[in-house]
Design an enzyme around this catalytic site. Sequence first.
Site, mmCIF file in Angstrom:
data_model
loop_
_atom_site.group_PDB
_atom_site.id
_atom_site.type_symbol
_atom_site.label_atom_id
_atom_site.label_comp_id
_atom_site.label_asym_id
_atom_site.label_seq_id
_atom_site.Cartn_x
_atom_site.Cartn_y
_atom_site.Cartn_z
ATOM 1 C CG MET A 55 -11.904 12.165 2.883
ATOM 2 S SD MET A 55 -13.802 11.940 2.734
ATOM 3 C CE MET A 55 -14.142 11.371 4.548
ATOM 4 C CD GLU B 166 -7.572 13.977 -0.621
ATOM 5 O OE1 GLU B 166 -8.249 13.896 0.438
ATOM 6 O OE2 GLU B 166 -6.114 14.563 -0.285
ATOM 7 C CG ASN C 72 -6.785 3.826 4.593
ATOM 8 O OD1 ASN C 72 -6.728 3.020 3.837
ATOM 9 N ND2 ASN C 72 -5.884 3.921 5.512
ATOM 10 C CE LYS D 94 -12.280 8.336 1.999
ATOM 11 N NZ LYS D 94 -10.525 7.837 2.495
ATOM 12 C CB ALA E 226 -3.305 11.546 9.824
ATOM 13 C CG HIS F 224 1.615 5.464 6.890
ATOM 14 N ND1 HIS F 224 1.354 5.258 8.229
ATOM 15 C CD2 HIS F 224 0.676 4.489 6.655
ATOM 16 C CE1 HIS F 224 0.247 4.741 8.741
ATOM 17 N NE2 HIS F 224 -0.173 4.247 7.507
ATOM 18 C CB CYS G 55 -0.846 -0.092 1.290
ATOM 19 S SG CYS G 55 -2.103 1.443 1.411
ATOM 20 C CG HIS H 201 2.405 3.513 3.337
ATOM 21 N ND1 HIS H 201 2.007 4.882 2.819
ATOM 22 C CD2 HIS H 201 1.304 2.608 3.202
ATOM 23 C CE1 HIS H 201 0.881 4.730 2.470
ATOM 24 N NE2 HIS H 201 0.196 3.592 2.793
ATOM 25 C CG ASN H 202 1.232 -1.439 4.500
ATOM 26 O OD1 ASN H 202 1.735 -0.863 5.519
ATOM 27 N ND2 ASN H 202 0.024 -2.013 4.404
#
Lengths: 476, 154
Positions: A376, A206, A202, A475, A401, A399, A98, A324-325
Site C-alpha cells: 500500500m 488495489e 501482504n 487490505k 518489493a 515478484h 500465491c 509466484h510460489n
Amino acid sequence: MDPARLTKLNDVTWQIEPTGAMRVPAVIYADEALIRGMDDKVAEQASNVASLPGIVGASFVMPDAHWGYGFPIGGVAAFDAEQGGVVSAGGVGFDISCGVRTMTTGIPLAEVERVKVALADSLARAIPAGLGSEGAITLDAREMDAMLTGGAAWAVERGWGEPEDLGRIEEAGRMEGARPEFVSARAKERQRHEMGTLGSGNHYLEIQVIDEIFAPAVADAFRLALGEVVVTIHCGSRGLGHQIGTEFLKEMVTAAQAAGLVLPDRELACAPILSEVGQRYLGAMRAAINCALANREILGHFARRTIKHFFPEATVPLLFDVSHNTCKVEEHQVNGKLRELYVHRKGATRAFGPGHPALPAEFRDVGQPVLIGGSMGTASYILVGVEGSEKLAFSSACHGAGRAMSRYAAARTWSGRQIVDELASRGILVRSPSLRGVAEEAPGAYKDVGEVVYAAERAGLARRVARLRPVICIKG
Amino acid sequence: MSPAENVGAEQANPPSETGWEHFAHDADIGVRGWGPSPEKAFEQAALALTRIVTDQEVRPLEDVKIVRTAPELELLLVEWLNAIIFEMATRSMVFGRFEVTFDGTQCLAGRMWGEKLDVARHLPAVEPKGATYTALRVARTPDGRWIAACVIDV
C-alpha cells in the site's frame, strides 16, 4: 550481505562459487545497494539449495530476495528428475500458487476520483478480507474435488468469472495433473469456507492508476494507457495450500532421511521427484494451484461486479494472472539441449519471453506480462518477459518489493491509524479490518520496488512496461 | 501448576521465569516461549502464537483437546503450534489459555481454551499460515529454563 563475499560478474550479477556440498554455483541478480540490504541468510540459503541433488545450472536469487524457509524468498531452482532431482515443499512455500492478477478497466482516474469513497467502501464489502472474514461460498466434498481439478475453469463454469479470462491465466486457468485424492481431509476442511476470500498479511486488492509507461508498444499490446485505472489482486491458495505445505514439509523431512539426503537445513525437506512422496506432493500441490487460480478468479469476479455497478459500460478484461510460489514442469534449453525440468519459483515470477508456445496468441510476439506487486502506498509494476532470460534464470523475474523490515519492527515503528491517515492525505484510501495489520504492512517496511524492478531489467530478467500507483487498497 | 493464561510480555526484560516474546524474521514472525519445564515453554510459545493474531483479551469459553506425536521434541513443537493454527482456522476461534502434558518426548496432549473470533472485539492482525522449522529450537538454557521457539509463516 557484504558484496566482498561474492564474485562480481557484472553490476547486477553476482556469484557464490561452489564450495563444500554445493553442486552448482549460486547466482544473485541485484545491484550493489540491494545486495548490501540483503540478509546474510539469503546467501546461506541459496548455497544450501545449490547442494540439493539433481539441481541444474545454478541456484538463482532474484533482486527482491529475503530470508525464507529453506529456499530464500526470491529463489529459483530447477531439477532434473532423471538426474535424481528433488521436489521441495519448502521450495514452493506455504502459500502455494500465491500470485497476482491485473484487470484493465479503460476508466480514466478522474472518473474514479468522483466516486472514490463509495467505490472503496463497496469493494471493502464485496471482498471478504482479513482473519475472521467468511466467504459466501461453501464447498461440499464433490465441489471441493471439482474445484481442485478445474481451477479457474471451475469458477467460470459456476458463474464466478468470464470464459475469456481463462486464456489470460497461466496454464489456461487449469493446472493439469492435480490429484485431489492426495489432498488431506484436514486441508480440505480448512478450505471449506475460504473460497473467494482474500486472506491477510501482504494480500490485497488495489485500484491503481497507470502513472508511467516505459515501453509504449508493449503497453499498447497489454492495453495499458497512461492515466487509466486497473484492478490488481494479490492472494493465494488460502488454508488449503497452507495445510498441504505444512503436512508435506513434515513428511519430506522423513522422506529425505529415508532417501539418504543430508540436508543442511530441515526446512529444505524434499523428496526425489520420482519417489512416491514426490509424486504425491506434486499431485496435491497442483490441486492447490487450481485452488489459488479459482480463488483469484472468484475475487476478480466480485471486483468486476462492483466496478460495473459504478461504471456499467466498463468491460474490465483480465490482463494476466501469474503465480509466484510454484513448482512447474517446463522445457528449457540448457547448453544447447532441450531438457524437461521441475522449476521451483519461491517468491519469483515466471517470465516467458516472446515466442514462447505457452503464451496466449495475443502476447506471443511481445512476451508474457509479469506482474510485480508493491505494498500500500508504493508503486506496483508491469514488466514483460524478454528473450535471453531463459539463459539467466529459466525465464524468471522478481515478484515484489521484498521486506526491508520485519513485521515486529514495523508494528513498533508505525501505528496503523497513522499509516491510513498519511496515505489518505496522498489520495490513497485504505480499507482494512485490522489497523495492526496495516502497521505491519507499512510501505516503509518494504524495499523500494522501483530499484528492484530496475535491477531486474538491467540484469535482463524482464523489461519494465508500466508503473502503477495505488488509489484504493483493500487490505486483509 | 495452573495452565498458562494470558501472561507474558512481548519483551520481558529482565526475563521472568515464565514468559514469551516475538522475534524478528525478514517476512514473518518468530515466537519464543520459556518456562521451568518444556511443557511450560510450549504453553508460552502457544500464547506468543495467539498474540500474532490479537492483543485483546481472549475469554476461555470453550475448550479443545488435541493429541499430537512427533519423533522428537523440536518437531513436536511444530506439531503443537500447527495443531493450534488448524483449530483456529477451522473453528474460527482464538485461544488464550493452554495446558500441555507430555507422554515421553514423542507425544503431547494439549488443551486450549478460547472463544469464537469476534472481529470487532479481537481486531485480528494477521493469519498464521503454518509453523516452520526455521529458527526451531527446544532446549534447556544454562540458567535452567526451557525455551521453545520457531518462526511462524504469516
